[in-house]
Design a protein around this motif. Sequence first.
Motif, PDB file in Angstrom:
ATOM      1  N   ARG A  60       2.395   1.723  -3.450  1.00 52.90           N
ATOM      2  CA  ARG A  60       1.365   2.208  -4.374  1.00 52.90           C
ATOM      3  C   ARG A  60       1.093   3.688  -4.132  1.00 52.90           C
ATOM      4  N   VAL A 115      -3.782  -5.466  -3.815  1.00 51.57           N
ATOM      5  CA  VAL A 115      -2.711  -4.776  -3.098  1.00 51.57           C
ATOM      6  C   VAL A 115      -1.363  -5.175  -3.704  1.00 51.57           C
ATOM      7  N   ALA A 128      -3.699  -3.144 -11.765  1.00 51.22           N
ATOM      8  CA  ALA A 128      -2.693  -2.744 -10.766  1.00 51.22           C
ATOM      9  C   ALA A 128      -1.619  -1.856 -11.373  1.00 51.22           C
ATOM     10  N   GLN A 161       3.208  -2.766  -7.924  1.00 48.60           N
ATOM     11  CA  GLN A 161       2.531  -3.703  -7.023  1.00 48.60           C
ATOM     12  C   GLN A 161       2.971  -5.152  -7.271  1.00 48.60           C
ATOM     13  N   GLU A 178      -5.482   3.111  -5.505  1.00 52.53           N
ATOM     14  CA  GLU A 178      -5.779   1.942  -6.350  1.00 52.53           C
ATOM     15  C   GLU A 178      -5.807   2.337  -7.826  1.00 52.53           C
ATOM     16  N   PRO A 226      -9.532  -5.453  -8.004  1.00 53.63           N
ATOM     17  CA  PRO A 226      -8.557  -4.590  -7.328  1.00 53.63           C
ATOM     18  C   PRO A 226      -7.580  -5.460  -6.540  1.00 53.63           C
ATOM     19  N   GLN A 274      -7.317  -7.160   0.196  1.00 53.71           N
ATOM     20  CA  GLN A 274      -7.468  -6.347   1.416  1.00 53.71           C
ATOM     21  C   GLN A 274      -7.492  -7.188   2.682  1.00 53.71           C
ATOM     22  N   ALA A 289     -12.493   2.857  -7.539  1.00 50.56           N
ATOM     23  CA  ALA A 289     -11.174   2.908  -6.896  1.00 50.56           C
ATOM     24  C   ALA A 289     -11.194   3.804  -5.665  1.00 50.56           C
ATOM     25  N   ARG A 342       0.852  -1.202   0.000  1.00 52.39           N
ATOM     26  CA  ARG A 342       0.000   0.000   0.000  1.00 52.39           C
ATOM     27  C   ARG A 342       0.882   1.245   0.000  1.00 52.39           C
TER      28      ARG A 342
END
Length: 189
Positions: A18, A127, A159, A163, A60, A125, A138, A56, A15
């Motif tokens: 990103r 991570v 992504a 990531q 994201e 989505p 998540q 998003a 995270r």
Amino acid sequence: MPQSDVKPELRRKFRAKRDNFVANLKSGEAAIAFSCLPSPLAQLCTPGKIVAGYVAIGSEADPAKLLAAAAERGCTLALPYVTSKTSPMRFLQWKARDPLENGPFGLSQPKADAPELKPDIVLVPLVAFDALLMRLGQGAGHYDRALSVLGNSIAVGIAWSVQQAENLPLDPWDMPLDAILTESSWISR
Ligand SMILES: Nc1nc2c(c(=O)[nH]1)N(C=O)[C@@H](CNc1ccc(C(=O)N[C@@H](CCC(=O)O)C(=O)O)cc1)CN2
Ligand SMILES: Nc1ncnc2c1ncn2[C@@H]1O[C@H](COP(=O)(O)OP(=O)(O)OP(=O)(O)O)[C@@H](O)[C@H]1O
């Protein structure tokens, strides 16, 4: 140690990566990222196909333009709907101008009474992902559970390239993706 015990630290790390990557993107780069369907995905988006995306949050990768392009090609759109970490996720129909409601975790979701759909293509989505097309999400298991019951749907992770992890720790319930779209590549089996 169970693989799940190393996942929280990896989530924090990716995270942060990103967030940092997106904060340093030039505005032109941000504008063109995820703005058109790559041809393998465009070929799947035929009229009547149901394509699920997501709204998003934070840094994201944003699939909004991909969803608009799929709708333009005659696809029906769906968005995820959750009420808690433990309850299963459902995909509900969403049309471009339908209002969204505030959900848990800062999510924007369709209204609870929108029709439930079974997506043919799921833009997922994540991570972190790895070269084996495994993903770290998540931590609530929403997508692992949803993908495990969807059967023939095609799952495409969306992504930023930063990531990508070396090798993600895997638990027995982790569901692989069929492909990953980043701002610079299309990775598939
Ligand atoms: N945009 C988006 N929509 C999505 C997901 C997602 O990952 N992204 N989901 C994927 O499953 C489902 C929602 N599930 C979620 C489960 C847990 C958390 C969560 O724990 N969030 C942390 C903060 C995360 C962060 O810092 O980025 C929290 O609220 O503390 C969020 C979403 C469906 N919709
Ligand atoms: N098919 C499933 N059925 C029931 N529980 C599941 C299933 N898949 C995952 N879970 C549960 O979800 C929890 C979170 O799993 P994990 O940490 O791997 O999530 P994640 O891959 O990061 O999240 P997500 O799938 O929501 O993106 C685990 O406790 C796991 O038991």
